[in-house]
Design an enzyme around this catalytic site. Structure first.
Site, short mmCIF file in Angstrom:
data_model
loop_
_atom_site.label_atom_id
_atom_site.label_comp_id
_atom_site.label_asym_id
_atom_site.label_seq_id
_atom_site.Cartn_x
_atom_site.Cartn_y
_atom_site.Cartn_z
N LYS A 10 0.84 -1.20 0.00
CA LYS A 10 0.00 0.00 0.00
C LYS A 10 0.87 1.25 0.00
O LYS A 10 1.70 1.45 0.90
CB LYS A 10 -0.84 0.03 1.27
CG LYS A 10 -2.25 -0.47 1.07
CD LYS A 10 -3.03 -0.19 2.34
CE LYS A 10 -4.48 -0.43 2.14
NZ LYS A 10 -5.24 -0.11 3.35
C1 E4P Z 1 -8.72 0.30 3.09
O1 E4P Z 1 -7.83 -0.38 2.64
C2 E4P Z 1 -8.63 0.99 4.38
O2 E4P Z 1 -7.85 0.25 5.28
C3 E4P Z 1 -9.96 1.17 5.05
O3 E4P Z 1 -11.04 0.85 4.23
C4 E4P Z 1 -10.08 2.48 5.77
O4 E4P Z 1 -11.32 2.55 6.40
P1 E4P Z 1 -11.74 3.69 7.43
O5 E4P Z 1 -12.09 4.91 6.68
O6 E4P Z 1 -12.93 3.10 8.12
O7 E4P Z 1 -10.57 3.89 8.35
#
Ligand code: E4P
Length: 244
Positions: free
Chosen positions: A94
């Site tokens: 990521k």
């Molecule tokens: C995606 O890969 C993220 O980890 C995640 O969906 C973030 O979600 P949030 O906005 O609930 O923190």
């Protein structure tokens, strides 16, 4: 009758809890991958990142799993990504769309995908951000772009238009999947499917609500009335002051 196994969209689980990865994968065969992020790791008290990632790779049945870089320096980010990639397995590294100073990570995207490293570009909120990185991907390396639909919705903007537009733009690109991130409710799975997103990631708390799928709404209403009644009784609430 809605059946999650009949959807085109792939459902990923968003968690840094290894027990949940193991158990939910056994109980919900429609889970097709995993995402993690530094906030989730912090919440789970992860101390050793390498150990955590290697264990997560072990329990995730070779399904795709995303691990994020931490550095704010673009060169270090790239180096971290190469180390994460060297741990093997079906991982996607990521990479945030920018560092904390707002500097674009487009060159990091280009260098990594050119070398066949699968990445998941994260924290995307706008169509312009997608457009700005589009030409930096290598067509032969599978990549994911994560658009934070839930956080967009938190700002009062309907994410469906943005997701549909991103999906249209990405049609011209091979090997890039659009991921609906930061889901907030079960309904998002069907909204994401309609926008032609290829993946949605959901937290275990949302997965838990999947038991309500196809539930008769009259029955749901009665269950809700029952819940309130039971809680009022357990709390000993009494307006009329009658003896029970
Ligand atoms: C995606 O890969 C993220 O980890 C995640 O969906 C973030 O979600 P949030 O906005 O609930 O923190």
């Amino acid at each position: 009758m809605i059946d999650l196994n009949n959807l085109n969209i792939k459902i990923f689980l968003d968690t840094a809890n290894l027990d949940k990865i193991k158990n939910l994968l056994t109980n919900y065969p429609f889970i097709k991958g995993f995402t993690t992020n530094p906030s989730l790791m912090h919440k789970e008290g992860v101390k050793n990142y390498e150990e955590f990632c290697k264990e997560a790779l072990n329990v995730s049945s070779n399904l795709p799993i995303s691990f994020e870089v931490f550095s704010d320096d673009l060169q270090d980010m790239e180096e971290e990504a190469r180390i994460i990639h060297s741990w093997g397995g079906n991982s996607y590294v990521k990479i945030p769309i920018s560092n904390t100073k707002g500097n674009s990570t487009s060159n990091v995207i280009s260098n990594l995908t050119k070398d066949g490293i699968k990445i998941n570009v994260t924290a995307i909120f706008t169509v312009d951000q997608i457009t700005s990185i589009l030409d930096f991907f290598n067509d032969t390396t599978p990549s994911i772009v994560s658009v934070f639909a839930g956080r967009i919705a938190d700002s009062g903007i309907d994410p469906i238009k943005i997701m549909s537009e991103c999906s249209k733009i990405l049609k011209s690109k091979k090997n890039i999947e659009l991921l609906w991130a930061s889901s907030r409710e079960v309904l998002n799975i069907f909204q994401a499917e309609k926008t032609n997103s290829q993946i949605i990631t959901i937290a275990p708390e949302i997965l838990d609500k999947i038991k309500f799928l196809n539930k008769d709404l009259n029955e749901f209403s009665l269950d809700t009335v029952n819940d309130f009644f039971k809680d009022a009784s357990s709390a000993g609430f009494n307006i009329l002051e009658k003896d029970s």
